[in-house]
Write an enzyme that holds these catalytic residues in place. Structure first.
Site, PDB file in Angstrom:
ATOM      1  N   PRO A 172      -7.258  36.986  14.515  1.00 18.10           N
ATOM      2  CG  PRO A 172      -7.071  37.133  16.825  1.00 18.10           C
ATOM      3  CD  PRO A 172      -8.053  37.288  15.707  1.00 18.10           C
ATOM      4  CD  GLU A 173      -4.407  33.561   9.610  1.00 18.96           C
ATOM      5  OE1 GLU A 173      -4.506  32.323   9.531  1.00 18.96           O
ATOM      6  OE2 GLU A 173      -4.586  34.314   8.646  1.00 18.96           O
TER       7      GLU A 173
END
Length: 286
Positions: free
Chosen positions: A2-3
């Site tokens: 995930p960013e």
């Protein structure tokens, strides 16, 4: 992974649904989910029982739940497939449910940590005086943080003597910029990922940071980026920013600026996507 923007979407959901609630019981269903808590699952569950969760916080891609009193926090490692979901208590268990947190109130929902690949987990840590879990005290602020020091970042870039994409992913310099958003920001800035930071001028580094912020804010507006079902927010919904990407994942598709076919190159066990015309590689000195 995930960013930053995906983690921020999850943080906001937890702030709405979990903050201020007192833990009644914790059930650890898989030991790997608490492997970063050295004392084990039983200790993790016992120490959380009766604690009240404060407002969830984030630095870069790290997310934590402060406990009221300010001395400890539950740090969430989402890993490749971790999900923090708020579900009705009577909802069927997910196939890969690893940890269940129930609360003392009558709101009828519980917090679940679901992780297909078991790379993530939850752990309890002491806080620093700044309120960060001690194990992430070295992580730099992200570019959306009001206290992010842009001038200091530029000086660090010039001193680091690395390449621009490596610098964007160096969490001791700047946090929360993952591979996808780095490629997007570099495309917008017309910078090749191997451009040396030593000759990056102050205006160019400021321009690049502006593009990084724009990309992150655009992703946040649509709930983040989802390429499969593994990234979801706390309500199990996927993000839609992947539909707006200009660089990442667009190999052989025309550049949205000049029409040249986009290229992909292996990079640090990942991939870099770029336009060979708009983002010319740096000259190699002889």
């Amino acid at each position: 992974m995930p960013e930053l923007r995906e983690v921020e979407v999850v943080r906001r959901g937890l702030e709405r649904w979990v903050a201020g609630r007192t833990v009644e019981a914790v059930e650890v269903l898989h030991p790997r989910a608490v492997r970063r808590h050295a004392a084990g699952g039983a200790d993790f569950a016992a120490r959380l029982r009766g604690e009240t969760i404060g407002v969830p916080r984030r630095r870069g891609k790290y997310l934590w739940l402060p406990l009221e009193g300010g001395h400890q926090s539950v740090l969430g490692h989402l890993g490749m497939s971790g999900q923090l979901l708020v579900q009705p208590q009577d909802a069927p268990d997910e196939k890969h449910l690893r940890i269940r947190v129930r609360f003392e109130d009558d709101r009828g929902t519980e917090l679940r940590f679901v992780d297909q690949r078991t790379f993530g987990g939850l752990s309890l840590h002491e806080n620093t005086p700044d309120g960060l879990p001690d194990v992430i005290a070295h992580i730099a602020r992200d570019p959306l943080d009001p206290l992010f020091d842009e001038g200091a970042y530029h000086l660090a870039l010039r001193a680091k003597r690395t390449t621009v994409k490596r610098a964007l992913l160096d969490q001791s310099l700047i946090s929360g910029v993952g591979n996808i958003y780095a490629d997007e920001a570099l495309w917008r800035a017309k910078l090749h990922y191997e451009r040396p930071t030593a000759n990056l001028t102050r205006p160019r580094s400021a321009e690049l940071l502006g593009h990084v912020r724009d990309v992150m804010n655009a992703a946040l507006a649509v709930g983040g980026t989802s390429f499969d079902s593994l990234y979801v927010n706390v309500n199990g919904e996927s993000g839609y920013f992947d539909r707006s990407l200009d660089a990442y994942g667009r190999e052989d598709e025309p550049c949205r600026r000049c029409g040249t076919p986009m290229r992909r190159r292996p990079w640090m066990n990942r991939s870099s996507y770029f336009c060979p015309r708009c983002q010319r590689p740096p000259r190699v000195s002889s």
